[in-house]
Design a protein around this motif. Structure first.
Motif, PDB file in Angstrom:
ATOM      1  N   ALA A 291      32.065  -1.448 -22.479  1.00  0.00           N
ATOM      2  CA  ALA A 291      32.388  -0.968 -23.886  1.00  0.00           C
ATOM      3  C   ALA A 291      30.876  -0.794 -24.671  1.00  0.00           C
ATOM      4  CB  ALA A 291      33.117  -2.240 -24.595  1.00  0.00           C
ATOM      5  N   LEU A 292      31.181   0.029 -25.554  1.00  0.00           N
ATOM      6  CA  LEU A 292      29.890   0.348 -26.381  1.00  0.00           C
ATOM      7  C   LEU A 292      29.821  -0.337 -27.836  1.00  0.00           C
ATOM      8  CD1 LEU A 292      29.714   4.206 -25.733  1.00  0.00           C
ATOM      9  CD2 LEU A 292      28.536   2.277 -24.729  1.00  0.00           C
ATOM     10  N   ARG A 293      31.120  -0.896 -28.074  1.00  0.00           N
ATOM     11  CA  ARG A 293      30.907  -1.596 -29.346  1.00  0.00           C
ATOM     12  C   ARG A 293      29.766  -2.684 -29.218  1.00  0.00           C
ATOM     13  NH1 ARG A 293      32.520   1.534 -33.585  1.00  0.00           N
ATOM     14  NH2 ARG A 293      34.502   2.656 -32.974  1.00  0.00           N
ATOM     15  N   PRO A 294      29.891  -3.429 -28.324  1.00  0.00           N
ATOM     16  CA  PRO A 294      29.028  -4.539 -28.152  1.00  0.00           C
ATOM     17  C   PRO A 294      27.534  -4.085 -28.227  1.00  0.00           C
ATOM     18  CG  PRO A 294      30.569  -4.995 -26.641  1.00  0.00           C
ATOM     19  CD  PRO A 294      30.875  -3.667 -27.166  1.00  0.00           C
ATOM     20  N   LEU A 295      27.402  -2.996 -27.599  1.00  0.00           N
ATOM     21  CA  LEU A 295      25.709  -2.462 -27.654  1.00  0.00           C
ATOM     22  C   LEU A 295      25.479  -2.083 -29.042  1.00  0.00           C
ATOM     23  CD1 LEU A 295      23.403  -1.068 -26.340  1.00  0.00           C
ATOM     24  CD2 LEU A 295      24.375   0.857 -26.139  1.00  0.00           C
ATOM     25  N   ALA A 296      26.440  -1.436 -29.985  1.00  0.00           N
ATOM     26  CA  ALA A 296      25.979  -1.048 -31.039  1.00  0.00           C
ATOM     27  C   ALA A 296      26.011  -2.436 -32.030  1.00  0.00           C
ATOM     28  CB  ALA A 296      27.136  -0.333 -31.918  1.00  0.00           C
ATOM     29  N   ALA A 297      26.650  -3.374 -31.814  1.00  0.00           N
ATOM     30  CA  ALA A 297      26.407  -4.599 -32.505  1.00  0.00           C
ATOM     31  C   ALA A 297      25.122  -5.210 -32.319  1.00  0.00           C
ATOM     32  CB  ALA A 297      27.607  -5.575 -32.121  1.00  0.00           C
ATOM     33  N   ARG A 298      24.609  -5.252 -30.827  1.00  0.00           N
ATOM     34  CA  ARG A 298      23.390  -5.719 -30.570  1.00  0.00           C
ATOM     35  C   ARG A 298      22.249  -5.228 -31.068  1.00  0.00           C
ATOM     36  NH1 ARG A 298      25.624  -5.667 -25.553  1.00  0.00           N
ATOM     37  NH2 ARG A 298      24.328  -4.172 -24.525  1.00  0.00           N
ATOM     38  N   LEU A 299      22.412  -3.766 -31.114  1.00  0.00           N
ATOM     39  CA  LEU A 299      21.272  -3.083 -31.973  1.00  0.00           C
ATOM     40  C   LEU A 299      21.288  -3.189 -33.272  1.00  0.00           C
ATOM     41  CD1 LEU A 299      21.883   0.579 -29.911  1.00  0.00           C
ATOM     42  CD2 LEU A 299      19.783  -1.126 -29.945  1.00  0.00           C
ATOM     43  N   ASP A 300      22.453  -3.678 -34.020  1.00  0.00           N
ATOM     44  CA  ASP A 300      22.634  -3.854 -35.208  1.00  0.00           C
ATOM     45  C   ASP A 300      21.609  -5.343 -35.524  1.00  0.00           C
ATOM     46  OD1 ASP A 300      23.350  -3.192 -38.029  1.00  0.00           O
ATOM     47  OD2 ASP A 300      24.679  -4.746 -37.743  1.00  0.00           O
ATOM     48  N   THR A 301      22.078  -6.027 -34.825  1.00  0.00           N
ATOM     49  CA  THR A 301      21.470  -7.467 -35.027  1.00  0.00           C
ATOM     50  C   THR A 301      19.853  -7.335 -34.435  1.00  0.00           C
ATOM     51  OG1 THR A 301      23.296  -8.577 -34.066  1.00  0.00           O
ATOM     52  CG2 THR A 301      21.148  -9.925 -33.924  1.00  0.00           C
ATOM     53  N   CYS A 302      19.620  -6.645 -33.736  1.00  0.00           N
ATOM     54  CA  CYS A 302      18.278  -6.276 -33.308  1.00  0.00           C
ATOM     55  C   CYS A 302      17.485  -5.857 -34.519  1.00  0.00           C
ATOM     56  CB  CYS A 302      18.082  -5.648 -32.007  1.00  0.00           C
ATOM     57  SG  CYS A 302      16.276  -4.891 -31.767  1.00  0.00           S
ATOM     58  N   GLU A 303      18.007  -4.777 -35.163  1.00  0.00           N
ATOM     59  CA  GLU A 303      17.133  -4.076 -36.241  1.00  0.00           C
ATOM     60  C   GLU A 303      16.942  -5.001 -37.375  1.00  0.00           C
ATOM     61  OE1 GLU A 303      18.028  -0.023 -39.130  1.00  0.00           O
ATOM     62  OE2 GLU A 303      19.471  -1.181 -38.203  1.00  0.00           O
ATOM     63  N   ALA A 304      17.874  -6.128 -37.525  1.00  0.00           N
ATOM     64  CA  ALA A 304      17.744  -6.915 -38.555  1.00  0.00           C
ATOM     65  C   ALA A 304      16.693  -7.926 -38.225  1.00  0.00           C
ATOM     66  CB  ALA A 304      19.201  -7.544 -39.005  1.00  0.00           C
ATOM     67  N   ALA A 305      16.444  -8.198 -37.115  1.00  0.00           N
ATOM     68  CA  ALA A 305      15.482  -9.297 -36.612  1.00  0.00           C
ATOM     69  C   ALA A 305      14.027  -8.660 -36.497  1.00  0.00           C
ATOM     70  CB  ALA A 305      15.669  -9.795 -35.172  1.00  0.00           C
ATOM     71  N   LEU A 306      13.863  -7.232 -36.400  1.00  0.00           N
ATOM     72  CA  LEU A 306      12.660  -6.780 -36.203  1.00  0.00           C
ATOM     73  C   LEU A 306      11.560  -7.053 -37.138  1.00  0.00           C
ATOM     74  CD1 LEU A 306      13.624  -3.173 -34.700  1.00  0.00           C
ATOM     75  CD2 LEU A 306      12.272  -4.991 -33.595  1.00  0.00           C
ATOM     76  N   PRO A 307      11.977  -7.323 -38.550  1.00  0.00           N
ATOM     77  CA  PRO A 307      10.829  -7.332 -39.713  1.00  0.00           C
ATOM     78  C   PRO A 307      10.112  -8.627 -39.337  1.00  0.00           C
ATOM     79  CG  PRO A 307      12.993  -6.456 -40.561  1.00  0.00           C
ATOM     80  CD  PRO A 307      13.354  -6.673 -39.190  1.00  0.00           C
ATOM     81  N   SER A 308      11.118  -9.838 -39.054  1.00  0.00           N
ATOM     82  CA  SER A 308      10.215 -11.058 -38.965  1.00  0.00           C
ATOM     83  C   SER A 308       9.401 -11.041 -37.691  1.00  0.00           C
ATOM     84  CB  SER A 308      11.413 -11.954 -38.852  1.00  0.00           C
ATOM     85  OG  SER A 308      12.242 -11.780 -38.052  1.00  0.00           O
ATOM     86  N   LEU A 309       9.796 -10.426 -36.550  1.00  0.00           N
ATOM     87  CA  LEU A 309       8.809 -10.640 -35.155  1.00  0.00           C
ATOM     88  C   LEU A 309       7.695  -9.746 -35.738  1.00  0.00           C
ATOM     89  CD1 LEU A 309       8.642 -11.187 -32.273  1.00  0.00           C
ATOM     90  CD2 LEU A 309       9.905  -9.171 -31.900  1.00  0.00           C
ATOM     91  N   ALA A 310       7.605  -8.618 -36.552  1.00  0.00           N
ATOM     92  CA  ALA A 310       6.861  -7.680 -36.593  1.00  0.00           C
ATOM     93  C   ALA A 310       5.634  -8.495 -37.566  1.00  0.00           C
ATOM     94  CB  ALA A 310       7.166  -6.330 -37.463  1.00  0.00           C
ATOM     95  N   MET A 311       6.237  -9.333 -38.480  1.00  0.00           N
ATOM     96  CA  MET A 311       5.470 -10.045 -39.327  1.00  0.00           C
ATOM     97  C   MET A 311       4.487 -11.216 -38.274  1.00  0.00           C
ATOM     98  SD  MET A 311       5.218  -8.999 -42.538  1.00  0.00           S
ATOM     99  CE  MET A 311       4.239 -10.595 -43.118  1.00  0.00           C
ATOM    100  N   GLN A 312       5.250 -11.658 -37.556  1.00  0.00           N
ATOM    101  CA  GLN A 312       4.475 -12.511 -36.372  1.00  0.00           C
ATOM    102  C   GLN A 312       3.587 -12.033 -35.853  1.00  0.00           C
ATOM    103  OE1 GLN A 312       7.515 -14.743 -34.090  1.00  0.00           O
ATOM    104  NE2 GLN A 312       8.897 -15.259 -35.999  1.00  0.00           N
ATOM    105  N   LEU A 313       3.781 -10.963 -35.065  1.00  0.00           N
ATOM    106  CA  LEU A 313       2.917 -10.177 -34.399  1.00  0.00           C
ATOM    107  C   LEU A 313       1.711  -9.688 -35.209  1.00  0.00           C
ATOM    108  CD1 LEU A 313       5.266  -8.313 -31.896  1.00  0.00           C
ATOM    109  CD2 LEU A 313       3.931 -10.032 -31.526  1.00  0.00           C
ATOM    110  N   ARG A 314       1.809  -9.401 -36.532  1.00  0.00           N
ATOM    111  CA  ARG A 314       0.858  -8.832 -37.135  1.00  0.00           C
ATOM    112  C   ARG A 314      -0.306  -9.797 -37.373  1.00  0.00           C
ATOM    113  NH1 ARG A 314      -0.684  -7.476 -42.685  1.00  0.00           N
ATOM    114  NH2 ARG A 314      -0.793  -5.110 -42.994  1.00  0.00           N
ATOM    115  N   THR A 315       0.186 -11.108 -37.467  1.00  0.00           N
ATOM    116  CA  THR A 315      -0.867 -12.169 -37.825  1.00  0.00           C
ATOM    117  C   THR A 315      -1.906 -12.235 -36.374  1.00  0.00           C
ATOM    118  OG1 THR A 315       0.685 -13.844 -37.180  1.00  0.00           O
ATOM    119  CG2 THR A 315       0.570 -13.108 -39.162  1.00  0.00           C
ATOM    120  N   THR A 316      -1.471 -11.767 -35.391  1.00  0.00           N
ATOM    121  CA  THR A 316      -2.220 -11.845 -34.236  1.00  0.00           C
ATOM    122  C   THR A 316      -3.439 -10.857 -33.964  1.00  0.00           C
ATOM    123  OG1 THR A 316      -0.820 -10.860 -32.655  1.00  0.00           O
ATOM    124  CG2 THR A 316      -0.283 -12.838 -32.972  1.00  0.00           C
TER     125      THR A 316
END
Length: 708
Positions: A291-316
């Motif tokens: 099923a592809l609905r879970p894939l779309a949901a995972r990508l939606d969750t991933c997109e929301a989590a990217l800014p915080s991870l980017a801030m962490q990596l930026r400090t390194t």
């Protein structure tokens, strides 16, 4: 095992070929029987229609039939008007007819899908109706009605046989092809997000994406004739294709950025971006459920989590302003890619899981197909001169069968104008036509005269007629031979109601037909077709580069999809006639990637300028950079590259200065400006020969070091 696989593949191909042969023969003889039952005078016309329309897949038959019906009606109406305008002025009559046939040939070149058949048949039908009626203008209306009836009968029978007898649904082909492309892209993206991708591999991925996008649009345009569900879902299928193209472009731009950072010795920044890929790669991991609905949901969750991870990596990272901006640009690209991939997966899930009509509004999109206008004009001139020359020969000699030569020249001038090697195909068609004439002579004067009834007609012609459809299935290796054989057999057999056996007329008509074909070949020698020529490829390359100008100047509403589709279709036109691995092919790949990368970024940048409250000085510098890039791609040279680089650099500096006071509006524009600068200074891109390498500090870039 390998030998067994080849044998299985060969047998599967033969099975499909003989199914097609059987369907063609059934349609031929059913059409002939009904023509005689309805007392149509020339069953051969209906049989020729079947030969042109038949295709192994049902949707292709219906698409060709639809456009052929329109062309037939248009040609018949023109013939009636022509005879009404010039009933006794032969010179004006043949001039106008030649011009009409030339314009129809140009229309066939301009439209590269099945619409081309409509233009070819509009010219051919006008000639079929008008030429025999020259000596008796009062019969032109009756002739037109008979020709339309015969053509429509052939269209209907071909469609019915294709739909009922072992139908291969084009809808199934479209669904299977679209799912294969989706799965391949997801797998490629998942593997690519684990690390860098070499430029050669990116070029091949771009080529696959281009071919997939054009193939899916061609299939969608044909399947709507076959399936009512496909018609109501057509807009969503087109949107799915364009979302696929958008996601592929973002993915390529992202990897170009990482590769440039690594080449400029900014490995630490590149590795930080690669680490930022991890959540997206994990979201794309294969799951137990298809099923592809879970894939779309995972990508939606991933997109929301990217800014915080980017801030962490930026400090390194080393706190170098330019490198931090490069990282921010890559993070924005990745976020855009995740969002586009989510939309792509969600729409794919909707189409797979929902049958019938889909509720809700859908974004209106179009698939743009750029065309060079010179090639159709050359086709118009060539066909007009050919037809006018034959007309003058007819009027000067009063040869009674010159009209037969003109009919063949009309048909093949349009059909062969779209091929890249029309002289060779004409020669093959002429050879096939001659073989068909020999077979028709054997059937007409050895097998049929002693027979009686329709059953004997079938038995006397079937063994020889079946050769034509079978050779048509070998069109990849013997282009034109099968079509020539079938037309030669059917035309010279000339089934009539009642049947007439006249050896003298048979030979004269056969010679006139081959004469018309030879004149067509000579015309292609004297005025060569430009399709696939080096000259046309150069023009198309210029048109490809001018896609950046389109991205820089066209109204932004609907521009993204127009650019994505138009760029890919134009690229596909060029690569179709370019030898793989040649210097031209490598140059085309490089320009295709450069245009795609720059054009898409310009569109995003213009949207930033349009919708964000940018400071006035920043807005003006961005607009100047956009204009400079458009001028560079229109006519690339060192001076324009320097002007574009200076304009982009100035816009970056002004946006950076305004960033603390207007971060929300300046950050997106700054990210896109950085992407444009990276593309400009990429020494492996198509712009590499124009890069001015002296006096630029960027060529000496500092190597990343750990933060202090």
């Amino acid at each position: 095992m390998r030998r067994g696989s080849r044998m299985a593949l060969f047998l599967a191909g033969e099975r499909q070929a003989w199914i097609f042969v059987f369907k063609c023969l059934l349609a031929f003889y059913l059409t002939a029987w009904l023509s005689m039952l309805f007392q149509l005078k020339q069953p051969a016309t209906a049989m020729i229609t079947v030969a042109i329309v038949m295709h192994p897949q049902r949707g292709m038959v219906l698409a060709k039939s639809f456009y052929r019906a329109i062309g037939t009606v248009a040609g018949s109406v023109f013939a009636l008007l022509l005879m009404a305008a010039f009933p006794q002025q032969r010179e004006l009559f043949v001039f106008s007819l030649s011009l009409w046939v030339g314009l129809c040939s140009g229309g066939a070149v301009l439209h590269r899908n099945f619409m081309a058949y409509g233009f070819v048949l509009a010219g051919y039908t006008a000639a079929v109706v008008a030429l025999p009626a020259v000596s008796d203008p009062y019969r032109v209306f009756d002739t037109a009605m008979l020709r339309v009836s015969e053509v429509m009968l052939g269209i209907v029978i071909a469609a019915l046989v294709s739909d009922i007898v072992w139908p291969e649904r084009l809808r199934d082909v479209l669904q299977r092809t679209e799912r294969e492309h989706f799965d391949d892209f997801i797998a490629f993206a998942r593997e690519g997000l684990l690390g860098g991708i070499p430029r050669e591999q990116l070029e091949q991925a771009h080529l696959r994406c281009v071919r997939a996008a054009v193939q899916l649009e061609d299939l969608r345009a044909s399947v709507i004739f076959e399936d009512p569900q496909a018609r109501v879902r057509s807009s969503r299928m087109r949107l799915l294709n364009l979302r696929y193209m958008a996601a592929a472009t973002s993915f390529q731009s992202l990897h170009h950025l990482v590769n440039r950072l690594e080449r400029n010795h900014h490995g630490r920044t590149a590795r930080a971006l690669t680490q930022l890929y991890a959540p997206v790669s994990a979201a794309l991991a294969p799951m137990a459920s298809p099923a592809l609905r879970p894939l779309a949901a995972r990508l939606d969750t991933c997109e929301a989590a990217l800014p915080s991870l980017a801030m962490q990596l930026r400090t390194t990272l080393r706190q170098d302003p330019d490198l931090l901006l490069q990282f921010d640009s890559g993070a924005a690209l990745l976020s855009r890619f995740a969002g586009e991939l989510r939309d792509f997966a969600a729409l794919e899930a909707t189409l797979r899981e929902t049958q019938g009509h889909l509720q809700g509004e859908i974004e209106e999109v179009t698939f743009k197909r750029p065309n060079d206008k010179v090639a159709p004009l050359i086709a118009v001139a060539r066909t007009f001169i050919t037809m006018l020359g034959l007309s003058v020969f007819w009027l000067a000699t009063d040869w009674p069968l010159a009209t037969t030569a003109m009919l063949l020249a009309t048909l093949f001038s349009g059909l062969l104008a779209t091929t890249s090697a029309p002289v060779a195909v004409t020669a093959n068609t002429l050879g096939g036509f001659a073989l068909g004439v020999v077979a028709s002579y054997i059937a007409s004067f050895w097998l049929l005269p002693g027979s009686d009834g329709f059953t004997m007609l079938v038995l006397g012609t079937l063994p020889l007629l079946m050769i034509g459809p079978y050779l048509t299935t070998r069109n990849a290796t013997l282009p034109g031979v099968g079509t020539g054989y079938t037309l030669g057999f059917v035309l010279t057999l000339a089934l009539k109601n009642p049947m007439v056996y006249d050896p003298d007329r048979f030979i004269n008509e056969a010679l006139a037909s081959m004469f018309g074909l030879m004149v067509t070949g000579i015309a292609f020698m004297l005025i060569p077709a430009v399709v696939g020529s080096h000259w046309l490829r150069q023009r198309q390359m210029q048109q490809l580069r001018r896609q950046v100008q389109l991205a820089a100047t066209a109204p932004t509403h609907g521009l993204l999809y127009a650019f994505e589709s138009g760029n890919r279709d134009l690229f596909h036109q060029i690569v179709e006639h370019t030898r793989h691995g040649s210097a031209q092919s490598r140059s085309l790949m490089a320009w295709g990637l450069a245009v795609h990368d720059c054009g898409r970024t310009l569109i995003e940048l213009r949207q930033d300028v349009q919708h964000a409250a940018l400071p006035v000085i920043v807005r003006g510098s961005v607009q100047q950079a956009v204009r400079a890039l458009a001028e560079l791609y229109d006519a690339p040279d060192v001076a324009r590259w320097q002007a574009a680089d200076h304009a982009v650099e100035r816009a970056i500096q002004l946006a950076s200065l305004a960033l603390p006071q207007a971060r929300a509006s300046c950050q997106p524009a700054l990210s896109h400006l950085l992407q444009l600068r990276n593309a400009l200074r990429d020494d492996e891109s198509a712009l590499a020969p124009y890069i001015a390498r002296t006096g630029l500090g960027w060529t000496l870039g500092d190597i990343d070091a750990p933060p202090h």
